[in-house]
Design a protein around this motif. Structure first.
Motif, short mmCIF file in Angstrom:
data_model
loop_
_atom_site.label_atom_id
_atom_site.label_comp_id
_atom_site.label_asym_id
_atom_site.label_seq_id
_atom_site.Cartn_x
_atom_site.Cartn_y
_atom_site.Cartn_z
N PRO A 79 1.16 11.04 5.90
CA PRO A 79 1.25 11.67 4.58
C PRO A 79 2.45 12.60 4.42
O PRO A 79 2.95 12.75 3.30
N VAL A 129 -8.00 11.47 4.97
CA VAL A 129 -6.66 11.17 5.48
C VAL A 129 -6.42 11.93 6.77
O VAL A 129 -5.88 11.38 7.75
N ARG A 145 -5.73 10.12 10.38
CA ARG A 145 -4.50 10.42 11.13
C ARG A 145 -4.83 10.94 12.53
O ARG A 145 -4.21 10.54 13.51
N GLY A 199 0.80 -1.22 0.00
CA GLY A 199 0.00 0.00 0.00
C GLY A 199 0.83 1.27 0.00
O GLY A 199 0.34 2.32 -0.43
N ASN A 200 2.07 1.20 0.46
CA ASN A 200 2.92 2.40 0.44
C ASN A 200 3.17 2.88 -0.99
O ASN A 200 3.17 4.08 -1.25
N VAL A 239 0.04 4.60 -2.20
CA VAL A 239 -0.09 5.95 -1.65
C VAL A 239 0.79 6.93 -2.40
O VAL A 239 0.36 8.03 -2.77
N ALA A 290 0.12 5.76 4.39
CA ALA A 290 -1.28 6.15 4.52
C ALA A 290 -1.51 6.88 5.84
O ALA A 290 -2.33 7.80 5.93
N ARG A 291 -0.76 6.49 6.86
CA ARG A 291 -0.92 7.09 8.18
C ARG A 291 0.00 8.28 8.39
O ARG A 291 -0.18 9.03 9.35
N ARG A 349 -0.75 10.10 -4.49
CA ARG A 349 -0.42 11.47 -4.11
C ARG A 349 0.33 12.18 -5.23
O ARG A 349 0.19 13.40 -5.39
#
Length: 252
Positions: free
Chosen positions: A215, A241, A245, A21-22, A25, A212-213, A29
């Motif tokens: 940004p 997001v 967070r 998932g990184n 992300v 994701a946690r 972005r």
């Protein structure tokens, strides 16, 4: 830069905990800023190109770690990329694999050597929320926001003098426990350490996925890949997001 290529390194062996998932992300972005961005999966026994813009590695079990280390050492592409200044993000087992050595399957295994770190085993599993304050060392000098994630590991990682912690623990275990650092002169500092920073490599035990946690950390990697400062990167306002967070930080 008109296109960003994100190397997803060995997702077939270092993809146990959703850390793929990184890369997602980073791609999203970048695209939200109008930049063309693609993910290039690089599987076991495939060569690692040394000219991609960003590289990400995730978590895995003992056998997977050994396979990953052997391949990355023999191939050399990731090491050449790091030496050339391309940013690398390594999560959990990825952190251990990029160190000097780690323990897996009852033996000590040589790591890739991109981080001055050794990893032994802990007596109890570190599992739960982990949070830290960024140290702002090296490539992470522009980070200002607290770091948050979920740790799930039994690795006690001790940093050598060439590496510095990514964060100073405010919750959770991080790199090491009391038993692992009891005999070290700088054991108190090691017990507050989370992750590692060395050159263009950022490593952490934070799952989540971490970007994701966090940004700001994701944007830092994008900025470094683009050759600009974090302050020069166009900000993004994503309420979902921000809400996620804030929720995670409250629990920390």
């Amino acid at each position: 830069m008109d296109k960003l290529t994100i190397g997803l390194v060995l997702p077939d062996v270092l993809g146990t905990y959703g850390d793929d998932g990184n890369a997602l992300v980073l791609r999203q972005r970048a695209r939200m800023r109008g930049l063309k961005a693609e993910i290039l999966p690089i599987k076991l026994n495939e060569p690692v190109p040394d000219s991609l813009d960003i590289y990400t590695l995730g978590g895995g079990e003992d056998t997977a770690q050994i396979l990953a280390a052997e391949h990355l050492i023999a191939d050399g592409g990731l090491s050449r990329a790091a030496a050339a200044g391309h940013p690398v993000l390594a999560i959990c087992a990825g952190l251990q694999v990029l160190g000097e050595s780690f323990r897996a399957s009852g033996r000590i295994v040589d790591g890739v050597g991109l981080i001055d770190a050794t990893t032994a085993g802990m007596q109890e599993r570190a599992i739960g929320e982990v949070a830290s304050t960024p140290t702002g060392t090296g490539i992470t000098a522009e980070l200002t926001e607290p770091l948050t994630g979920f740790e799930n590991h039994m690795g006690a990682t001790i940093l050598g003098p060439a590496a510095q912690p990514l964060g100073e623990i405010t919750r959770g275990v991080g790199n090491a426990d009391t038993n692992a650092t009891a005999d070290l002169r700088d054991g108190a500092m090691q017990r507050t350490a989370e992750g590692a920073v060395q050159g263009n490599v950022i490593a952490t035990y934070m799952h989540g996925p971490a970007l994701a946690r966090n940004p700001q950390l994701a944007d830092l990697l994008l900025a470094k890949a683009m050759g600009i400062t974090l302050a020069e990167l166009e900000p993004l306002d994503i309420p979902a997001v921000t809400q996620l967070r804030a929720e995670r930080l409250r629990r920390s």
